[in-house]
Design a protein around this motif. Sequence first.
Motif, PDB file in Angstrom:
ATOM      1  N   HIS A 104     -79.862  74.670  44.429  1.00 23.08           N
ATOM      2  CA  HIS A 104     -81.310  74.534  44.559  1.00 23.08           C
ATOM      3  C   HIS A 104     -81.718  74.559  46.035  1.00 23.08           C
ATOM      4  O   HIS A 104     -80.923  74.242  46.919  1.00 23.08           O
ATOM      5  N   ASP A 106     -83.417  72.652  47.807  1.00 21.13           N
ATOM      6  CA  ASP A 106     -83.370  71.374  48.528  1.00 21.13           C
ATOM      7  C   ASP A 106     -81.947  70.917  48.859  1.00 21.13           C
ATOM      8  O   ASP A 106     -81.741  69.841  49.404  1.00 21.13           O
ATOM      9  N   SER A 108     -79.571  70.428  46.543  1.00 19.50           N
ATOM     10  CA  SER A 108     -78.948  69.843  45.359  1.00 19.50           C
ATOM     11  C   SER A 108     -78.302  70.951  44.529  1.00 19.50           C
ATOM     12  O   SER A 108     -78.527  72.140  44.769  1.00 19.50           O
ATOM     13  N   THR A 110     -76.762  71.913  40.308  1.00 25.36           N
ATOM     14  CA  THR A 110     -76.557  71.595  38.902  1.00 25.36           C
ATOM     15  C   THR A 110     -75.380  72.419  38.426  1.00 25.36           C
ATOM     16  O   THR A 110     -75.386  73.644  38.555  1.00 25.36           O
ATOM     17  N   ASP A 142     -75.277  66.921  37.837  1.00 26.07           N
ATOM     18  CA  ASP A 142     -76.280  67.117  38.878  1.00 26.07           C
ATOM     19  C   ASP A 142     -75.794  66.424  40.137  1.00 26.07           C
ATOM     20  O   ASP A 142     -75.349  65.265  40.085  1.00 26.07           O
ATOM     21  N   SER A 144     -77.245  65.478  43.810  1.00 25.47           N
ATOM     22  CA  SER A 144     -78.466  65.459  44.615  1.00 25.47           C
ATOM     23  C   SER A 144     -78.170  65.958  46.023  1.00 25.47           C
ATOM     24  O   SER A 144     -77.014  66.083  46.429  1.00 25.47           O
ATOM     25  N   ALA A 145     -79.218  66.197  46.773  1.00 27.65           N
ATOM     26  CA  ALA A 145     -79.061  66.637  48.163  1.00 27.65           C
ATOM     27  C   ALA A 145     -78.354  65.579  48.999  1.00 27.65           C
ATOM     28  O   ALA A 145     -77.736  65.903  50.009  1.00 27.65           O
ATOM     29  N   THR A 146     -78.383  64.337  48.557  1.00 30.74           N
ATOM     30  CA  THR A 146     -77.691  63.253  49.278  1.00 30.74           C
ATOM     31  C   THR A 146     -76.274  63.021  48.759  1.00 30.74           C
ATOM     32  O   THR A 146     -75.553  62.179  49.277  1.00 30.74           O
ATOM     33  N   TYR A 148     -75.433  62.154  45.458  1.00 38.19           N
ATOM     34  CA  TYR A 148     -75.348  61.336  44.241  1.00 38.19           C
ATOM     35  C   TYR A 148     -75.043  62.247  43.050  1.00 38.19           C
ATOM     36  O   TYR A 148     -75.707  63.266  42.854  1.00 38.19           O
ATOM     37  N   LYS A 149     -74.013  61.886  42.248  1.00 37.55           N
ATOM     38  CA  LYS A 149     -73.576  62.711  41.118  1.00 37.55           C
ATOM     39  C   LYS A 149     -73.935  62.031  39.801  1.00 37.55           C
ATOM     40  O   LYS A 149     -73.646  60.850  39.611  1.00 37.55           O
ATOM     41  N   SER A 150     -74.537  62.806  38.927  1.00 40.27           N
ATOM     42  CA  SER A 150     -74.893  62.313  37.596  1.00 40.27           C
ATOM     43  C   SER A 150     -74.295  63.258  36.559  1.00 40.27           C
ATOM     44  O   SER A 150     -74.662  64.433  36.499  1.00 40.27           O
TER      45      SER A 150
END
Length: 166
Positions: A104, A106, A108, A110, A142, A144-146, A148-150
């Motif tokens: 993405h 930003d 991040s 997926t 997912d 995140s740009a920081t 963080y993994k989900s």
Amino acid sequence: MKRALLAAATLGAMVLGTSPASAADGWEPAPTPPYDLPAGARCDVPVHTEPVVDEVVQRVLDRRPDGSPSRVAFRGDLVVRVTNTDTGAFYDADAGGSAIVDHHADGSQTWHVVGPVLAGFGENAGNLARGLYVLDGVYTMDISATGYKSVRLVHGSADDVCARIG
């Protein structure tokens, strides 16, 4: 569940193909680098990871107007040796899943995955506890740009590699 199985079948058809990978068909090597982690970063012990089998290839499926990849497919055999550098205990993790990764704007990502992938989680940096896991099955992750993994397992498992070498 039917939607998940259809997604898995579609991903498999898109990524797996039947012909060998070659630059002519857009598939390029995607080597996995070795790395070292101190005790506490992922496992309670210091670890070294290094591929012992690495036949992973990637293919850019979509690009942004600036030419940067926005969607990339990955496939190929990958076995990563995870070693406790204090004791020498090791585990050979099958991480040869197939994935389509959306990058993405930003920063991040997926991941749409079928099969096993080795994933690390830092303290409070994901919806799994700190550790190294072989995630296997049908799932999305997912990032995140920081960082963080989900992980959302549709059908699958998370095997704690730290416990195997601990």
